[in-house]
Design an enzyme around this catalytic site. Structure first.
Site, PDB file in Angstrom:
ATOM      1  CG  HIS A  97      43.066  45.627  24.689  1.00  0.00           C
ATOM      2  ND1 HIS A  97      44.437  45.190  24.727  1.00  0.00           N
ATOM      3  CD2 HIS A  97      42.193  45.587  23.562  1.00  0.00           C
ATOM      4  CE1 HIS A  97      44.387  44.797  23.287  1.00  0.00           C
ATOM      5  NE2 HIS A  97      43.346  45.074  22.611  1.00  0.00           N
ATOM      6  CB  SER A 110      36.089  46.590  56.936  1.00  0.00           C
ATOM      7  OG  SER A 110      36.986  47.395  57.335  1.00  0.00           O
ATOM      8  CD  GLU A 165      39.014  40.350  47.553  1.00  0.00           C
ATOM      9  OE1 GLU A 165      39.674  40.419  48.577  1.00  0.00           O
ATOM     10  OE2 GLU A 165      38.412  41.401  47.024  1.00  0.00           O
ATOM     11  CE  LYS A 191      36.776  48.966  51.898  1.00  0.00           C
ATOM     12  NZ  LYS A 191      37.501  48.111  51.116  1.00  0.00           N
TER      13      LYS A 191
END
Ligand code: ARG
Length: 462
Positions: A156, A277, A290, A283
């Site tokens: 979980h 970024s 992704e 970043k």
């Protein structure tokens, strides 16, 4: 427009209909397999006395010269031709004259394209299995290096019990191992030659289908000519297997993304596999992971597209089937890229081992082992579960781990606690006591790694 079927027509085809119908923009990648198949067909025709040996030699040399001219850039494949089959036949006739007009004897584009796709997909299955083997090899190396890198195991997405990084990676080893075995299954089922099925009903020429099958390294010929030109099951199986690979890669990506987050900090992705970024200077994003996760949807889409294309097609060949190519190519190209990139990203990933271990220490991952400790001292498990539950609540209140309490505090919960509790619930003990095969202890994992190495050494797709 240079088509193979002018004779019966009086008018010319509408321009939009021509380009709508044409497949050369995407079946151009069949050039090499079409040449391979056509050469085998010509050799069989000569062996059977259907064409002469010198005609066969002309055809073989002509096809080879077209292939090498396209590869060297001397000859362009253009949309003047409907498909790669027309391109090759027209150029062959240009080069060798009348003998070129005989290459299509006893053959239809229906069995020709069925053969091309099979040859192409078979090469792809072999290549895909190499990518999977690279992934498995990389995982094994990382597993060997991390037998005692402790980390929390989750259920979980909540910390559950301690495991090791080797064990966690080992789960992916099993998944990709099954993916590799699926490649072998598919290879075995697809490896039959449809050439000689003709348009749908075979031909009246005395073809030797066993011979072409052998020349092209198939187990043998397919056994029903109508099925041969309209079977795309093997592609559907392949795309389903590719979808499963993507599902595995996507789950793995999701973990890398979570592990790379500021909150977890379990891993650092190498600069070569992350991007920054345009606005936020701090970043470093896990874009590759992704994108792999994102491309999973697209590969599932390719599978759905093919399944849906096939569902309403009566026997035998129908032009709908031309739609198999773009979906199949898209899936094959993307999965190969994803596997190769993901494997390299994995190989260069830095694991923050202290942080992983610290994370395993917090979050009561040793609570089950604390309960088992009481059970071993004679308490029934359900009672032990409840005692440790109360102990955890106490620790949450005190903002500490079970290991941080002293014996006096522990005895407040049960008299059975003795000094050996601290060793019994250390991360090392929690992991190393799990000795059953498949469990995370280094002893069990070493056996599994040995079996994995043996599997890889002995694996052969053919
Ligand atoms: N481009 C076609 C395909 O991909 C080749 C077969 C054409 N057959 C035909 N009967 N028009 O399916």
């Amino acid at each position: 427009m240079a088509q193979l079927w002018g004779g019966r027509f009086e008018g010319t085809i509408n321009e939009l209909a021509w380009s709508f119908n044409a497949s050369i923009s995407f079946d151009a990648r069949f050039l090499e397999v079409d040449v391979r198949g056509s050469k085998a067909h010509a050799m069989m025709l000569a062996k059977q006395g259907i064409i002469s040996d010198s005609e066969k030699d002309g055809i073989v040399a002509g096809l080879d010269s077209i292939l090498s001219d396209v590869q060297s850039g001397k000859l362009q494949i253009t949309d003047k031709y409907e498909d790669i089959h027309s391109f090759l036949e027209a150029n062959l006739i240009d080069r060798i004259g009348d003998a070129g007009k005989k290459v299509h004897t006893g053959r239809s584009r229906n069995d020709q394209v069925a053969l091309d796709m099979r040859l192409y997909a078979r090469d792809e299955v072999v290549e895909m299995s190499e990518h999977l083997k690279n992934m498995l090899t990389a995982l094994l190396t990382m597993m060997k290096d991390n037998l005692d890198t402790y980390m929390p195991g989750f259920t979980h997405l909540q910390k559950a019990q301690p495991v090791t990084l080797a064990h966690h990676l080992g789960a992916y080893f099993e998944m990709f191992k099954r993916d590799l075995l699926r490649m072998k299954d598919i290879y075995e089922r697809m490896n039959y030659c449809p050439l000689g099925a003709g348009a749908l009903a075979g031909t009246t020429y005395p073809l030797d289908r066993e011979y072409t099958a052998k020349l092209l390294d198939f187990y043998g010929p397919t056994l029903n000519s109508m099925d041969s030109v309209s079977d795309r099951d093997y592609l559907i199986e392949y795309l389903a297997a590719l979808s499963t690979i993507m599902m595995h890669l996507s789950r793995f990506s999701e973990e890398i993304i979570i592990w790379n987050s500021n909150e977890y900090r379990f891993v650092e992705i190498d600069d070569a596999y992350s991007t920054g970024s345009s606005i936020m200077p701090q970043k470093k994003n896990p874009d590759i992971a992704e994108l792999v996760r994102g491309k999973t949807g697209r590969v599932y889409g390719d599978l759905m597209s093919l399944l849906t294309t096939m569902k309403g097609i009566p026997l035998a060949y129908n032009k709908d089937m031309q739609e198999d190519k773009e979906a199949a190519f898209d899936a094959m190209d993307n999965v190969k890229n994803c596997l190769a990139l993901f494997t390299d990203m994995l190989r260069t990933l830095k694991f923050n081992k202290e942080q992983m271990e610290r994370s395993a220490m917090m979050g009561f991952t040793n609570a089950t082992d604390a309960a088992d400790y009481l059970v071993n001292k004679g308490m029934p498990f359900r009672d032990a579960h409840s005692v440790i539950g109360r102990l955890v609540l106490y620790c949450i209140d005190k903002k500490c781990a079970i290991d941080d309490l002293d014996l006096k505090e522990l005895k407040g919960f049960s008299d059975l606690f003795e000094n050996d509790i601290f060793d019994a619930i250390s991360l090392k003990t929690c992991v190393e006591k799990r000795l059953t095969i498949g469990a995370p202890s280094s002893a069990a994992m070493s056996k599994v790694i040995g079996a994995g190495e043996e599997f890889l050494q002995n694996f052969n797709i053919k």
